[in-house]
Motif scaffolding. Structure first.
Motif, mmCIF file in Angstrom:
data_model
loop_
_atom_site.group_PDB
_atom_site.id
_atom_site.type_symbol
_atom_site.label_atom_id
_atom_site.label_comp_id
_atom_site.label_asym_id
_atom_site.label_seq_id
_atom_site.Cartn_x
_atom_site.Cartn_y
_atom_site.Cartn_z
ATOM 1 N N GLU A 71 -17.853 -65.352 32.010
ATOM 2 C CA GLU A 71 -17.591 -64.036 32.599
ATOM 3 C C GLU A 71 -16.484 -64.078 33.655
ATOM 4 O OE1 GLU A 71 -20.703 -66.126 34.917
ATOM 5 O OE2 GLU A 71 -20.569 -65.661 32.801
ATOM 6 N N ILE A 72 -16.307 -65.224 34.315
ATOM 7 C CA ILE A 72 -15.243 -65.344 35.320
ATOM 8 C C ILE A 72 -13.881 -65.185 34.644
ATOM 9 C CG2 ILE A 72 -14.103 -66.912 36.936
ATOM 10 C CD1 ILE A 72 -16.909 -68.099 37.513
ATOM 11 N N LEU A 73 -13.666 -65.918 33.549
ATOM 12 C CA LEU A 73 -12.389 -65.817 32.838
ATOM 13 C C LEU A 73 -12.255 -64.509 32.072
ATOM 14 C CD1 LEU A 73 -11.771 -69.476 31.672
ATOM 15 C CD2 LEU A 73 -10.601 -68.202 33.454
ATOM 16 N N VAL A 74 -13.357 -63.962 31.583
ATOM 17 C CA VAL A 74 -13.305 -62.661 30.913
ATOM 18 C C VAL A 74 -12.821 -61.605 31.898
ATOM 19 C CG1 VAL A 74 -14.710 -60.800 29.921
ATOM 20 C CG2 VAL A 74 -15.005 -63.145 29.116
ATOM 21 N N VAL A 112 -4.754 -58.319 31.373
ATOM 22 C CA VAL A 112 -4.433 -57.501 30.194
ATOM 23 C C VAL A 112 -4.219 -56.047 30.602
ATOM 24 C CG1 VAL A 112 -5.356 -56.557 28.030
ATOM 25 C CG2 VAL A 112 -5.480 -59.005 28.473
ATOM 26 N N ALA A 113 -5.059 -55.528 31.490
ATOM 27 C CA ALA A 113 -4.883 -54.145 31.966
ATOM 28 C C ALA A 113 -3.507 -53.984 32.617
ATOM 29 C CB ALA A 113 -5.994 -53.767 32.933
ATOM 30 N N GLY A 114 -3.113 -54.969 33.410
ATOM 31 C CA GLY A 114 -1.785 -54.922 34.028
ATOM 32 C C GLY A 114 -0.673 -54.957 32.998
ATOM 33 N N GLU A 146 -17.868 -63.465 22.851
ATOM 34 C CA GLU A 146 -18.701 -63.738 21.677
ATOM 35 C C GLU A 146 -19.338 -65.126 21.700
ATOM 36 O OE1 GLU A 146 -19.479 -61.946 18.605
ATOM 37 O OE2 GLU A 146 -19.086 -60.392 20.093
ATOM 38 N N ARG A 147 -18.534 -66.134 22.058
ATOM 39 C CA ARG A 147 -18.986 -67.527 21.942
ATOM 40 C C ARG A 147 -19.138 -68.240 23.291
ATOM 41 N NH1 ARG A 147 -15.030 -67.216 17.699
ATOM 42 N NH2 ARG A 147 -16.023 -67.435 15.673
ATOM 43 N N GLY A 148 -18.618 -67.639 24.347
ATOM 44 C CA GLY A 148 -18.637 -68.301 25.643
ATOM 45 C C GLY A 148 -17.504 -69.302 25.818
ATOM 46 N N ASN A 203 -8.427 -64.073 23.019
ATOM 47 C CA ASN A 203 -9.164 -65.121 23.728
ATOM 48 C C ASN A 203 -10.305 -64.541 24.561
ATOM 49 O OD1 ASN A 203 -7.740 -67.238 22.610
ATOM 50 N ND2 ASN A 203 -6.276 -67.369 24.281
ATOM 51 N N ILE A 204 -10.120 -63.339 25.112
ATOM 52 C CA ILE A 204 -11.206 -62.670 25.842
ATOM 53 C C ILE A 204 -12.374 -62.411 24.887
ATOM 54 C CG2 ILE A 204 -11.902 -60.489 26.924
ATOM 55 C CD1 ILE A 204 -9.035 -60.356 28.117
#
Length: 166
Positions: free
Chosen positions: A72-75, A82-84, A117-119, A111-112
């Motif tokens: 979740e940290i990298l997500v 990505v929003a930027g 999905e898989r962690g 990759n997100i």
């Protein structure tokens, strides 16, 4: 270079987002669920193999130990980036810039999705020179690098030299 909202650049960039994300997810699914059952090394050339690898860290597996079990940290971090990129894409100064940003956003989104999905991120391209192996990567990573190269190369062109969609 003009910096105002451009529906046409946003549309073009969105096509690149969709293409990068779709090709990335399609190839990861084919490799992980079909080709690599059972997991093995498939030699393509003297410098390229197909393998099955998972990355829980950032690029090249950096910080894997710290981030293991905490996707979740990298997500979150990647989603903010990505929003930027999408906001930047909507005000891109040209089609080339929008395409590069779209590739980067689409690759990062692929990759997100993997992390959600898989962690972890599925990697399968093993590029090597003799015994030295580049860290395994995937088509999302290729899209990010190509998008960045397009941005850099496009920064040397004037807006009149934009090569996409002339």
């Amino acid at each position: 270079m003009s910096r105002r909202f451009s529906p046409s650049n946003l549309f073009l960039g969105s096509l690149f987002v969709l293409a990068a994300f779709s090709f990335d997810q399609l190839t990861k699914t084919i490799i992980a669920d079909i080709v690599m059952q059972p997991p093995r090394v498939i030699v393509i050339t003297g410098f390229l193999n197909i393998i099955l690898s998972y990355n829980e860290g950032v690029s090249f597996g950096l910080f894997s130990e710290i981030l293991r079990g905490r996707p979740e940290i990298l997500v979150f971090t990647s989603s903010v980036i990505v929003a930027g990129l999408l906001v930047w894409m909507s005000i891109a100064g040209g089609r080339l810039e929008a395409a590069g940003l779209g590739l980067m956003a689409g690759g990062a989104s692929g990759n997100i999705f993997d992390r959600m999905e898989r962690g972890k991120v599925t990697d399968f391209i093993d590029f090597h020179l003799a015994e030295w192996h580049w860290p395994a990567f995937n088509l999302a990573d290729v899209a990010i690098v190509v998008g960045a190269l397009i941005l850099v190369s496009g920064s040397f062109l004037s807006p009149q030299q934009d090569v996409i969609g002339k």
